[in-house]
Design an enzyme around this catalytic site. Structure first.
Site, PDB file in Angstrom:
ATOM      1  N   ARG A  91      -2.941   4.668  -8.955  1.00 16.15           N
ATOM      2  CA  ARG A  91      -2.364   5.756  -9.683  1.00 16.15           C
ATOM      3  C   ARG A  91      -2.348   5.767 -10.785  1.00 16.15           C
ATOM      4  O   ARG A  91      -2.616   6.623 -11.711  1.00 16.15           O
ATOM      5  CB  ARG A  91      -1.013   5.917  -8.745  1.00 16.15           C
ATOM      6  CG  ARG A  91      -0.934   6.278  -7.513  1.00 16.15           C
ATOM      7  CD  ARG A  91       0.721   6.413  -7.147  1.00 16.15           C
ATOM      8  NE  ARG A  91       1.167   5.186  -7.005  1.00 16.15           N
ATOM      9  CZ  ARG A  91       2.509   4.846  -7.370  1.00 16.15           C
ATOM     10  NH1 ARG A  91       3.285   5.626  -7.622  1.00 16.15           N
ATOM     11  NH2 ARG A  91       3.062   3.657  -7.170  1.00 16.15           N
TER      12      ARG A  91
ATOM     13  N   LEU B  51       0.828  -1.347   0.165  1.00 11.87           N
ATOM     14  CA  LEU B  51      -0.106   0.000  -0.033  1.00 11.87           C
ATOM     15  C   LEU B  51       0.982   1.147  -0.093  1.00 11.87           C
ATOM     16  O   LEU B  51       1.753   1.316   0.709  1.00 11.87           O
ATOM     17  CB  LEU B  51      -0.820  -0.085   1.225  1.00 11.87           C
ATOM     18  CG  LEU B  51      -2.208   0.875   1.310  1.00 11.87           C
ATOM     19  CD1 LEU B  51      -3.159   0.501   0.001  1.00 11.87           C
ATOM     20  CD2 LEU B  51      -2.925   0.479   2.621  1.00 11.87           C
ATOM     21  N   ASP B  52       0.608   2.111  -0.880  1.00 11.01           N
ATOM     22  CA  ASP B  52       1.575   3.332  -1.225  1.00 11.01           C
ATOM     23  C   ASP B  52       1.537   4.105   0.339  1.00 11.01           C
ATOM     24  O   ASP B  52       0.735   4.292   0.901  1.00 11.01           O
ATOM     25  CB  ASP B  52       1.005   4.301  -2.354  1.00 11.01           C
ATOM     26  CG  ASP B  52       1.434   3.551  -3.691  1.00 11.01           C
ATOM     27  OD1 ASP B  52       2.079   2.487  -3.548  1.00 11.01           O
ATOM     28  OD2 ASP B  52       0.563   3.899  -4.597  1.00 11.01           O
ATOM     29  N   PRO B  53       2.698   5.001   0.335  1.00  6.81           N
ATOM     30  CA  PRO B  53       2.829   5.742   1.511  1.00  6.81           C
ATOM     31  C   PRO B  53       1.566   6.810   1.851  1.00  6.81           C
ATOM     32  O   PRO B  53       1.235   6.945   2.823  1.00  6.81           O
ATOM     33  CB  PRO B  53       3.769   6.538   1.270  1.00  6.81           C
ATOM     34  CG  PRO B  53       4.935   5.451   0.514  1.00  6.81           C
ATOM     35  CD  PRO B  53       3.877   4.774  -0.334  1.00  6.81           C
TER      36      PRO B  53
END
Length: 311
Positions: free
Chosen positions: A205, A36-38
């Protein structure tokens, strides 16, 4: 033991969460089932100690998200980390036209991953090249997008809902619900709020970038909350600071496959790596007296062991 679904906070990497869990539970053996992206929050599924054996069976789980897509500005990272690279005027937004456009993204897709991703090309991480000012040609990957639902269009990220509650159809705006923390917005840009259900390996994204391209405008992902991974729902997660004491799920309960209850002979053959006769088709979990024996693939005639557990 065990498998734990954590609510990842904003600005922490998945590796940060793993490191904190290792320290909290005093073990080096912690893995997760999907990065999971920051700048995203929500469900991150961890496997601790011997439960790291089941990670391979959960990595393909489908996932649900709430995504805030800002139109009129793109960034090099494709999210709110920025900086803004390209801007453009956004025409008036027509909800029905946007829904029709989103429908074209459902089903099997070819998706180009972000430059700022952990994908390796020639042994080099794409994000390492991107941070050095370079760019790698990343091949498109096959992904599946199960559902994209437009929850609304808004004049800015700031004006879009941030407070939600779970419903049978997914998380929905609700003033009496839970308020999510989003990244600092990169300006006031018209925003789409989308509820998404996607297969493994799908980058939200990249989806934000591609949705903008389909509308003829630059775009970026202004906020993202992962509300489900497989059987793990956001409302059932634990906060990271509570990970030390939570019981979590055992391996058997964490695996979502049909079950075969074995007798002692079948269990022994599977643990010996044999291919016993059985009519099951597809992937199954095999148990003996309620204990996990193996994960198997059946072809309608025999069972092939994918992974076995000692008795």
């Amino acid at each position: 033991m065990p498998v734990i679904a954590v609510d990842k906070p904003l600005k922490l990497t998945s590796h940060d969460v793993v490191d904190r869990t290792r320290r909290a539970r005093r073990t080096k053996r912690v893995g997760h089932t999907g990065t999971l992206d920051p700048l995203a929050t929500g469900v991150l599924v961890l496997a601790v100690d011997d439960s790291t054996k089941v990670v391979q069976f959960m990595e393909a789980d489908s996932k649900d998200y709430l995504a805030w897509v800002a139109l009129g500005a793109s960034t090099v990272t494709l999210d709110a980390e920025g900086p803004v690279a390209v801007t453009g005027d956004v025409p008036p937004l027509d909800g029905e036209a946007i829904r029709a456009m989103l429908a074209t993204f459902t089903g099997p897709q070819q998706q180009i991953p972000p430059q700022y991703s952990a994908i390796q090309v020639g042994g080099v991480r794409a994000y390492a090249v991107a941070r050095a000012g370079g760019e790698i040609e990343l091949p498109a990957r096959s992904v599946v997008i199960h559902e994209l639902e437009l929850l609304g269009t808004f004049p800015s990220v700031q004006a879009a809902p941030r407070t939600f509650s779970p419903t049978p159809d997914g998380w929905a705006p609700d003033d009496a619900g839970r308020t999510f923390t989003l990244p600092e917005p990169l300006g006031e840009h018209p925003t789409l709020l989308i509820r998404a259900r996607v297969g493994s390996g799908t980058y939200l994204r990249s989806l934000a970038r591609d949705v903008g391209a389909a509308l003829g405008v630059p775009a970026h992902l202004a906020g993202l909350v992962r509300t489900r991974v497989g059987r793990h729902h956001l409302q059932d997660t634990v906060p990271l600071d509570a990970v030390q004491d939570v019981a979590g799920l055992g391996d058997l309960d964490a695996l979502e496959f049909p079950r075969i209850e074995a007798d002692a002979a079948l269990a022994l053959h599977l643990r010996q790596g044999k291919r016993p006769t059985h009519p099951a088709v597809g992937r199954h979990v095999v148990t003996l007296d309620g204990a996990l024996v193996a994960v198997v693939d059946g072809d309608g005639q025999t069972l092939k062991v994918v992974r076995a557990w000692a008795g």
